[in-house]
Design an enzyme around this catalytic site. Structure first.
Site, PDB file in Angstrom:
ATOM      1  N   SER A 115      -4.492 -10.595  -0.763  1.00 51.07           N
ATOM      2  CA  SER A 115      -4.701 -10.083  -2.110  1.00 51.07           C
ATOM      3  C   SER A 115      -4.015 -11.009  -3.093  1.00 51.07           C
ATOM      4  CB  SER A 115      -4.119  -8.670  -2.231  1.00 51.07           C
ATOM      5  OG  SER A 115      -4.075  -8.240  -3.585  1.00 51.07           O
ATOM      6  N   TYR A 164       2.389  -2.441  -0.851  1.00 46.88           N
ATOM      7  CA  TYR A 164       1.114  -3.156  -0.753  1.00 46.88           C
ATOM      8  C   TYR A 164       1.333  -4.667  -0.874  1.00 46.88           C
ATOM      9  CZ  TYR A 164      -3.750  -4.402  -1.746  1.00 46.88           C
ATOM     10  OH  TYR A 164      -5.005  -4.959  -1.716  1.00 46.88           O
TER      11      TYR A 164
END
Length: 609
Positions: free
Chosen positions: A478, A491
């Site tokens: 990401s 995350y």
């Protein structure tokens, strides 16, 4: 009569006599189904095809035969003049008439089997007896003669380099024409050492190949070269046009044949489908799964076209979610690279995973859609078949479950083959401060986002390495991997770990021909925001935060299809790290050149209203 061939129980053997030579023919499967004839090369026997034949027998009537002078077939007397392409054509027609008297056969040839196949597919007397031809690692001698003549007549620097390059690769052809010495070598030290040489150089798996008849087969087969090469290359036929659809499979790592040999082949084979495979020369042994899938797809296309007619056949295939019409390749710029490859995608029930499955399907890949949502994975696989995938399957697995991933890898290898491209895409999100995030949320995020990637890389990467023919692993990280964030500590940590894991794996697996890519999307309009857990807020506030995040992502309006295209392009170009979306590029640049600015941005608390 049963024939003992590696792993082919129930094979039926018969003898076909042609021109004083007795040919050993083996049949598998239902004789009422379309007939596929597998023709071996030099110095092989029919056993080279065992692993491909085993994968085709349930769908087709599969026929293998030993070329004259090889395996269990007898040799002509005298040997000189007994191996001309004309006599080999006689043999093929005799076999075809014996095994499929009422219908044309689909011919597949490797090495000298392909050289023969080009002869059969271009001479007039075989018209009506061949339905299609798949060529692997063996050009037509007539086409080769024209290829050489064109480069000699117009020796541009590029053409001269191509000619010299292929000339160097063909050193063994010159050696074949030496009197007596090659026979002595094959019946002596070379014959004894050949199996070990193949295992080291081509990494061939063990099994019933090569057979004990190798020294004799190789000595006899020398006359294939001596009876044909000089005559045809010097005086190639001007009418060597294929009268059947042709599928050309080109191994990119073939040390004997340049890919440039097939330049302009469309002139000789107007109905041509071209494939490439990352493999060496002996593809029937090293990549039987890939060959079987391509052969089955091509044969099915031709049979459908014959039954339905060209127009109706295309419509029928579209309705069934089948492959492209006969004589074409799947649409899109990636078809030549990914057509027929086996691609497995996790997190495939929605979002980037589903879009990635569809993108590979459009390129003609066989796809496995994996997700813990069984219904979602099944829908993805069904739609992938409609999109163009020759085959698509769905599997329900939680990537965080190590044992389940081990079983998945075993099942996929047994049923579909070794995965060529693995996309570790499954992921979950947790938002909220570090101090508010419970240990169980940390465990779930790391189990899926990091350990799920580790499990996938371990079980499928091990299979790729063991096969010895390369592959590619894509790990979805990401843009959060580049930047600190007070709102996404769990995350961001998991995705940063995936990025570093990918870099480490890339360094380790490069020597095995396996590429590794970390794809780093930014804000992409997927369903992840609707399942994100927001910690530190009352339960009744969860839905409001999810709705706010979903609206923000929707306003950004960056579709997952663009990420999927970036994934295919990254595999094609073997890229290491791929930021996707402008903000991902900005965050990566800041991490390199302005880390203080990035840390300051990380202190900002996002507002989701």
């Amino acid at each position: 009569m049963n024939a003992g061939i590696e792993g082919l129980d129930g094979a039926r053997e018969r003898r076909v006599v042609c021109g004083g030579v007795e040919l050993c023919v083996v049949e598998l499967g239902d004789a009422a189904r379309p007939t596929v004839v597998l023709l071996h090369g030099y110095p092989d026997s029919k056993e080279v095809w065992a692993r491909v034949a085993g994968r085709l027998r349930d769908r087709f009537h599969v026929v293998l035969y030993d070329v004259r002078g090889c395996g269990a077939s007898t040799a002509p007397k005298p040997l000189r003049g007994g191996f001309t392409l004309e006599k080999l054509t006689d043999d093929f027609l005799a076999v075809a008439d014996a095994v499929s008297p009422g219908a044309p056969v689909h011919l597949v040839g490797h090495d000298w089997g392909s050289v023969q196949g080009w002869e059969f597919a271009t001479v007039r007397r075989t018209e009506g007896r061949i339905a299609s031809f798949t060529s692997i690692s063996g050009p037509a001698l007539d086409h080769l003669g024209h290829w050489i003549a064109e480069r000699v007549a117009r020796p541009t620097p590029r053409r001269s380099a191509q000619l010299l390059g292929q000339g160097a690769r063909s050193w063994y052809v010159y050696a074949m024409h030496t009197p007596r010495l090659p026979e002595a070598l094959w019946r002596g030290p070379l014959g004894r050492r050949w199996p070990g040489m193949l295992e080291r150089v081509e990494k061939l798996p063990a099994g019933g190949y090569p057979t004990a008849s190798l020294p004799r087969d190789a000595a006899h087969g020398l006359w294939l070269y001596r009876d044909n090469v000089r005559a045809r290359v010097r005086r190639p036929r001007p009418d060597a046009y294929a009268h059947v659809p042709v599928q050309l499979i080109v191994p990119t790592g073939d040390p004997y044949l340049s890919q440039r040999l097939y330049d302009g082949l469309e002139r000789w084979a107007p109905s041509l489908r071209r494939r490439t495979v990352a493999a060496g020369h002996w593809v029937p042994r090293t990549r039987p799964d890939r060959l079987a899938a391509w052969i089955a797809e091509f044969v099915t296309d031709q049979e459908t076209a014959r039954e339905d007619g060209a127009g109706a056949g295309g419509a029928a295939r579209a309705a069934r979610g089948g492959a492209a019409p006969a004589g074409t390749t799947p649409a899109g710029p990636y078809a030549q690279r990914f057509g027929g490859q086996l691609v497995l995608v996790t997190g495939a029930a929605s979002g980037i995973g589903r879009a990635t499955v569809f993108a590979f399907a459009e390129a003609g890949a066989r796809v496995v859609a994996v997700d813990r949502d069984a219904e979602g994975a099944a829908r993805t696989a069904e739609m992938a078949r409609l999109t163009g995938a020759p085959q698509a399957w769905a599997e329900c697995v939680d990537v965080a479950d190590e044992q389940a991933m081990e079983k998945l890898a075993e099942q996929v290898a047994q049923e579909y083959g070794v995965v060529d491209v693995l996309v570790n895409n499954a992921g979950v999100a947790v938002a909220g401060s570090f101090l508010d995030t419970p240990a169980e949320d940390w465990r779930r995020v790391l189990d899926v986002n990091l350990w799920g990637v580790i499990h996938g890389c371990r079980v499928f990467g091990r299979q790729m390495a063991g096969r010895g023919q390369g592959g590619h692993i894509v790990n979805t990280a990401s843009a959060a991997a580049f930047a600190p964030s007070r709102a996404l500590p769990a995350y961001s940590t998991s995705k940063a770990a995936v990025l570093m894991l990918s870099e480490c794996l890339r360094a380790e697996l490069a020597g095995r021909g396996i590429g590794v890519t970390a794809v780093c999307p930014g804000i992409v309009d997927t369903g992840i925001t609707r399942s994100t857990r927001f910690v530190g807020v009352p339960e009744e506030e969860q839905e409001r935060h999810r709705a706010g995040a979903s609206r923000a992502y929707a306003r950004r309006n960056y579709p997952p299809e663009k990420v999927a295209d970036a994934i295919l392009r990254a595999v094609l170009e073997n890229r290491a790290v791929v930021p996707v979306t402008p903000e991902a590029h900005v965050l990566r640049a800041l991490s390199r050149f302005a880390p203080r600015v990035q840390r300051a941005l990380g202190r900002i608390e996002p507002r989701l209203q």
